[in-house]
Write an enzyme that holds these catalytic residues in place. Sequence first.
Site, mmCIF file in Angstrom:
data_model
loop_
_atom_site.group_PDB
_atom_site.id
_atom_site.type_symbol
_atom_site.label_atom_id
_atom_site.label_comp_id
_atom_site.label_asym_id
_atom_site.label_seq_id
_atom_site.Cartn_x
_atom_site.Cartn_y
_atom_site.Cartn_z
ATOM 1 N N ASN A 93 50.652 44.058 69.146
ATOM 2 C CA ASN A 93 50.703 42.605 69.326
ATOM 3 C C ASN A 93 50.586 41.808 68.029
ATOM 4 O O ASN A 93 51.098 40.699 67.942
ATOM 5 C CB ASN A 93 49.586 42.162 70.281
ATOM 6 N N SER A 154 59.525 38.043 70.109
ATOM 7 C CA SER A 154 59.532 36.574 70.140
ATOM 8 C C SER A 154 60.934 36.092 70.468
ATOM 9 O O SER A 154 61.925 36.788 70.193
ATOM 10 C CB SER A 154 59.105 36.012 68.775
ATOM 11 N N TYR A 167 60.086 35.934 59.794
ATOM 12 C CA TYR A 167 59.535 36.075 61.138
ATOM 13 C C TYR A 167 60.629 36.417 62.143
ATOM 14 O O TYR A 167 60.516 37.382 62.906
ATOM 15 C CB TYR A 167 58.839 34.784 61.553
ATOM 16 N N LYS A 171 61.050 40.022 64.097
ATOM 17 C CA LYS A 171 60.933 40.069 65.557
ATOM 18 C C LYS A 171 62.212 40.620 66.193
ATOM 19 O O LYS A 171 62.158 41.311 67.215
ATOM 20 C CB LYS A 171 60.603 38.680 66.098
ATOM 21 N N ILE A 198 53.623 29.130 72.968
ATOM 22 C CA ILE A 198 52.410 29.459 73.713
ATOM 23 C C ILE A 198 51.215 28.770 73.066
ATOM 24 O O ILE A 198 51.129 28.681 71.844
ATOM 25 C CB ILE A 198 52.173 30.988 73.735
#
Length: 269
Positions: A93, A154, A167, A171, A198
């Site tokens: 995670n 993501s 990023y 991902k 989120i």
Amino acid sequence: MGSLDGKTVLVTGAGQGIGQSIAVQMARQGAAAVAVADRNEATAAETADLVRAAGAEAEAEAIVCDLRDRDHIEAMVARTAERFGGLDVLVNNAGVIEAALVDRPEDRAVDTLPEEVWDAVYEVNLKAVWLTTKFAAPHLRRSTRGPAIVNTASVSGLTGFPLAPAYGTTKAGVIHLTKVTAVDLAPVRCNCFCPGVIETPLARDFFEAADDRDAMERELTAPQLVRRLGRPEEVAKLACFLASDDAAFITGTSYVIDGGALAWRGVRE
């Protein structure tokens, strides 16, 4: 009785946000033991306490781990397996984004991002996922309790967003690594989920840094069909499902949990 009865779980990046919610939800759904890994000793210990409180019979182990250090990763997996007598579920995670490492937005573009920031994001978001999986694989192969891997990807790995080249790229790599892992480690299952916006501490820090917090939140949630921030516990329940025996026929795929943002090309007013 829960859907994860008797399983031993390792969750990385479990000190806060989605990772913490996953660790706690695993205990609520019957996991026998949860290893909580984080780079911060205090937050790892806090999550371990929450895990013990959430599951009447759940054991917890707080592990401090620097996911940019290969030896730390190997020791984390070994400690989990030794402490609990094996490993049934791995949840990769932990993650980091450029905005947490570079203050000025103008330094986060694909042509301005510092090389050392690219390396840091890559090592945590993608290389560490591979290394943790590599070290966990022998233990998962020996598991007789429905072994599974769940990776956190993501929506940034499915479509382009500005000022997050490392990023988004890492991902996307996690999504593909998930497929390859499912193939190479079968019958050990491997799936990933792709969250949108989120409500995590990282997201709150991002909002608070904006000139107009409310305007920033409205802008980020405008493409969603469900007009609110996602909740960590909603993501955690999806992760638990993918790790559970209820998902025994699901492997090598990704699940989007983004309030419908990628379902269309629009922006709601």
